[in-house]
Motif scaffolding. Structure first.
Motif, PDB file in Angstrom:
ATOM      1  N   ASN A 175       0.812  -1.220   0.000  1.00 49.62           N
ATOM      2  CA  ASN A 175       0.000   0.000   0.000  1.00 49.62           C
ATOM      3  C   ASN A 175       0.846   1.271   0.000  1.00 49.62           C
ATOM      4  O   ASN A 175       0.418   2.293  -0.541  1.00 49.62           O
ATOM      5  CB  ASN A 175      -0.985  -0.004   1.165  1.00 49.62           C
ATOM      6  N   ILE A 176       2.027   1.210   0.577  1.00 47.83           N
ATOM      7  CA  ILE A 176       2.927   2.369   0.528  1.00 47.83           C
ATOM      8  C   ILE A 176       3.285   2.672  -0.922  1.00 47.83           C
ATOM      9  O   ILE A 176       3.218   3.822  -1.373  1.00 47.83           O
ATOM     10  CB  ILE A 176       4.196   2.120   1.385  1.00 47.83           C
ATOM     11  N   VAL A 177       3.609   1.627  -1.674  1.00 51.19           N
ATOM     12  CA  VAL A 177       3.954   1.799  -3.089  1.00 51.19           C
ATOM     13  C   VAL A 177       2.720   2.212  -3.886  1.00 51.19           C
ATOM     14  O   VAL A 177       2.773   3.142  -4.700  1.00 51.19           O
ATOM     15  CB  VAL A 177       4.572   0.500  -3.659  1.00 51.19           C
ATOM     16  N   TYR A 178       1.604   1.527  -3.666  1.00 50.03           N
ATOM     17  CA  TYR A 178       0.378   1.851  -4.401  1.00 50.03           C
ATOM     18  C   TYR A 178      -0.050   3.294  -4.160  1.00 50.03           C
ATOM     19  O   TYR A 178      -0.470   3.987  -5.085  1.00 50.03           O
ATOM     20  CB  TYR A 178      -0.758   0.907  -4.025  1.00 50.03           C
ATOM     21  N   ASP A 179       0.074   3.760  -2.918  1.00 50.88           N
ATOM     22  CA  ASP A 179      -0.290   5.147  -2.608  1.00 50.88           C
ATOM     23  C   ASP A 179       0.585   6.129  -3.386  1.00 50.88           C
ATOM     24  O   ASP A 179       0.090   7.124  -3.918  1.00 50.88           O
ATOM     25  CB  ASP A 179      -0.183   5.426  -1.107  1.00 50.88           C
ATOM     26  N   LYS A 180       1.883   5.850  -3.459  1.00 51.88           N
ATOM     27  CA  LYS A 180       2.790   6.729  -4.208  1.00 51.88           C
ATOM     28  C   LYS A 180       2.445   6.758  -5.690  1.00 51.88           C
ATOM     29  O   LYS A 180       2.629   7.775  -6.356  1.00 51.88           O
ATOM     30  CB  LYS A 180       4.241   6.275  -4.022  1.00 51.88           C
ATOM     31  N   LEU A 181       1.954   5.628  -6.197  1.00 51.99           N
ATOM     32  CA  LEU A 181       1.604   5.539  -7.615  1.00 51.99           C
ATOM     33  C   LEU A 181       0.173   5.992  -7.896  1.00 51.99           C
ATOM     34  O   LEU A 181      -0.234   6.064  -9.053  1.00 51.99           O
ATOM     35  CB  LEU A 181       1.781   4.092  -8.101  1.00 51.99           C
ATOM     36  N   GLY A 182      -0.582   6.254  -6.833  1.00 50.63           N
ATOM     37  CA  GLY A 182      -1.975   6.650  -7.007  1.00 50.63           C
ATOM     38  C   GLY A 182      -2.883   5.501  -7.390  1.00 50.63           C
ATOM     39  O   GLY A 182      -3.959   5.708  -7.947  1.00 50.63           O
ATOM     40  N   VAL A 183      -2.461   4.273  -7.086  1.00 47.61           N
ATOM     41  CA  VAL A 183      -3.257   3.089  -7.404  1.00 47.61           C
ATOM     42  C   VAL A 183      -4.251   2.843  -6.283  1.00 47.61           C
ATOM     43  O   VAL A 183      -3.880   2.828  -5.108  1.00 47.61           O
ATOM     44  CB  VAL A 183      -2.354   1.848  -7.601  1.00 47.61           C
ATOM     45  N   LYS A 184      -5.497   2.653  -6.657  1.00 50.02           N
ATOM     46  CA  LYS A 184      -6.564   2.404  -5.680  1.00 50.02           C
ATOM     47  C   LYS A 184      -7.251   1.080  -6.007  1.00 50.02           C
ATOM     48  O   LYS A 184      -7.378   0.703  -7.173  1.00 50.02           O
ATOM     49  CB  LYS A 184      -7.603   3.524  -5.708  1.00 50.02           C
ATOM     50  N   PHE A 185      -7.701   0.411  -4.985  1.00 50.32           N
ATOM     51  CA  PHE A 185      -8.463  -0.820  -5.117  1.00 50.32           C
ATOM     52  C   PHE A 185      -9.798  -0.613  -4.411  1.00 50.32           C
ATOM     53  O   PHE A 185      -9.946  -0.949  -3.236  1.00 50.32           O
ATOM     54  CB  PHE A 185      -7.710  -2.008  -4.488  1.00 50.32           C
ATOM     55  N   PRO A 186     -10.786  -0.052  -5.128  1.00 48.33           N
ATOM     56  CA  PRO A 186     -12.054   0.286  -4.467  1.00 48.33           C
ATOM     57  C   PRO A 186     -12.763  -0.918  -3.841  1.00 48.33           C
ATOM     58  O   PRO A 186     -13.478  -0.777  -2.859  1.00 48.33           O
ATOM     59  CB  PRO A 186     -12.894   0.911  -5.583  1.00 48.33           C
ATOM     60  N   ASP A 187     -12.544  -2.092  -4.404  1.00 49.09           N
ATOM     61  CA  ASP A 187     -13.167  -3.298  -3.855  1.00 49.09           C
ATOM     62  C   ASP A 187     -12.196  -4.112  -3.010  1.00 49.09           C
ATOM     63  O   ASP A 187     -12.489  -5.234  -2.624  1.00 49.09           O
ATOM     64  CB  ASP A 187     -13.711  -4.173  -4.992  1.00 49.09           C
ATOM     65  N   GLY A 188     -11.030  -3.549  -2.725  1.00 49.40           N
ATOM     66  CA  GLY A 188     -10.013  -4.259  -1.952  1.00 49.40           C
ATOM     67  C   GLY A 188      -9.131  -5.105  -2.851  1.00 49.40           C
ATOM     68  O   GLY A 188      -9.479  -5.406  -3.991  1.00 49.40           O
ATOM     69  N   MET A 189      -7.972  -5.464  -2.338  1.00 52.75           N
ATOM     70  CA  MET A 189      -7.053  -6.333  -3.079  1.00 52.75           C
ATOM     71  C   MET A 189      -7.512  -7.773  -2.922  1.00 52.75           C
ATOM     72  O   MET A 189      -7.928  -8.181  -1.839  1.00 52.75           O
ATOM     73  CB  MET A 189      -5.633  -6.203  -2.522  1.00 52.75           C
ATOM     74  N   CYS A 190      -7.396  -8.518  -4.005  1.00 52.71           N
ATOM     75  CA  CYS A 190      -7.772  -9.929  -3.969  1.00 52.71           C
ATOM     76  C   CYS A 190      -6.659 -10.770  -4.569  1.00 52.71           C
ATOM     77  O   CYS A 190      -6.365 -10.638  -5.758  1.00 52.71           O
ATOM     78  CB  CYS A 190      -9.055 -10.175  -4.755  1.00 52.71           C
ATOM     79  N   GLY A 191      -6.061 -11.596  -3.763  1.00 58.49           N
ATOM     80  CA  GLY A 191      -5.085 -12.553  -4.259  1.00 58.49           C
ATOM     81  C   GLY A 191      -5.809 -13.805  -4.713  1.00 58.49           C
ATOM     82  O   GLY A 191      -7.040 -13.894  -4.670  1.00 58.49           O
ATOM     83  N   GLU A 192      -5.035 -14.793  -5.127  1.00 62.11           N
ATOM     84  CA  GLU A 192      -5.657 -16.021  -5.616  1.00 62.11           C
ATOM     85  C   GLU A 192      -6.481 -16.730  -4.544  1.00 62.11           C
ATOM     86  O   GLU A 192      -7.435 -17.438  -4.860  1.00 62.11           O
ATOM     87  CB  GLU A 192      -4.598 -16.954  -6.195  1.00 62.11           C
ATOM     88  N   SER A 193      -6.170 -16.505  -3.281  1.00 61.14           N
ATOM     89  CA  SER A 193      -6.940 -17.136  -2.202  1.00 61.14           C
ATOM     90  C   SER A 193      -8.398 -16.696  -2.217  1.00 61.14           C
ATOM     91  O   SER A 193      -9.280 -17.442  -1.779  1.00 61.14           O
ATOM     92  CB  SER A 193      -6.325 -16.798  -0.846  1.00 61.14           C
ATOM     93  N   PHE A 194      -8.669 -15.519  -2.743  1.00 61.51           N
ATOM     94  CA  PHE A 194     -10.031 -14.998  -2.835  1.00 61.51           C
ATOM     95  C   PHE A 194     -10.935 -15.952  -3.605  1.00 61.51           C
ATOM     96  O   PHE A 194     -12.130 -16.063  -3.332  1.00 61.51           O
ATOM     97  CB  PHE A 194     -10.001 -13.624  -3.523  1.00 61.51           C
ATOM     98  N   TYR A 195     -10.362 -16.659  -4.561  1.00 64.70           N
ATOM     99  CA  TYR A 195     -11.147 -17.509  -5.456  1.00 64.70           C
ATOM    100  C   TYR A 195     -11.341 -18.935  -4.935  1.00 64.70           C
ATOM    101  O   TYR A 195     -12.083 -19.709  -5.536  1.00 64.70           O
ATOM    102  CB  TYR A 195     -10.497 -17.525  -6.845  1.00 64.70           C
ATOM    103  N   GLN A 196     -10.695 -19.278  -3.841  1.00 62.38           N
ATOM    104  CA  GLN A 196     -10.747 -20.644  -3.315  1.00 62.38           C
ATOM    105  C   GLN A 196     -12.178 -21.156  -3.160  1.00 62.38           C
ATOM    106  O   GLN A 196     -12.502 -22.246  -3.608  1.00 62.38           O
ATOM    107  CB  GLN A 196     -10.014 -20.720  -1.968  1.00 62.38           C
TER     108      GLN A 196
END
Length: 131
Positions: free
Chosen positions: A82-103
């Protein structure tokens, strides 16, 4: 990914070394040191490699101990990302989802694709035909 062999290695290394993770204070740098040590052991120690793979199965099967430690590792990682994403202005309005999300979603998808005739068994696995 957030769900595979690398986490089996990390979990097994943490258990073996009796190392705890404080999700608020452990740094990504500290996780990197642990990861390098775990990877070295994984590459050199067949017993550790086997136990790491077994730990992935436990993690993906919902083992409480594995999930709890995995959650701490994810929290430390996400804090650093999130530190990097904030610097880049990247937002995840629905939250970050890794592959575990799909289990929990995989069985329904496999059933739907099987019903459509797009899945064929292959050596104990299920292969999805795309053409």
């Amino acid at each position: 990914g957030d769900w595979g062999t690398q986490f089996g290695m990390l979990l097994t290394y943490l258990y073996d070394s009796n190392t705890s993770i404080d999700e608020e204070n452990t740094t990504i740098g500290e996780l990197n040191v642990i990861y390098k040590a775990a990877k070295k052991k994984f590459d050199e120690d067949e017993d550790f490699k086997t136990r790491s793979r077994q730990e992935v199965v436990r993690l993906q099967s919902g083992d409480e101990r594995a999930r709890k430690m995995w959650g701490k590792l994810i929290a430390v990682s996400e804090r650093a990302f999130n530190i990097v994403y904030d610097k880049l202005g990247v937002k995840f309005p629905d939250g970050m989802c890794g592959e575990s999300f799909y289990q929990s979603r995989i069985p329904g998808v496999v059933k739907e694709l099987t019903d459509l005739g797009l899945v064929e068994p292959h050596g104990g696995a299920k292969i999805i035909k795309t053409s």
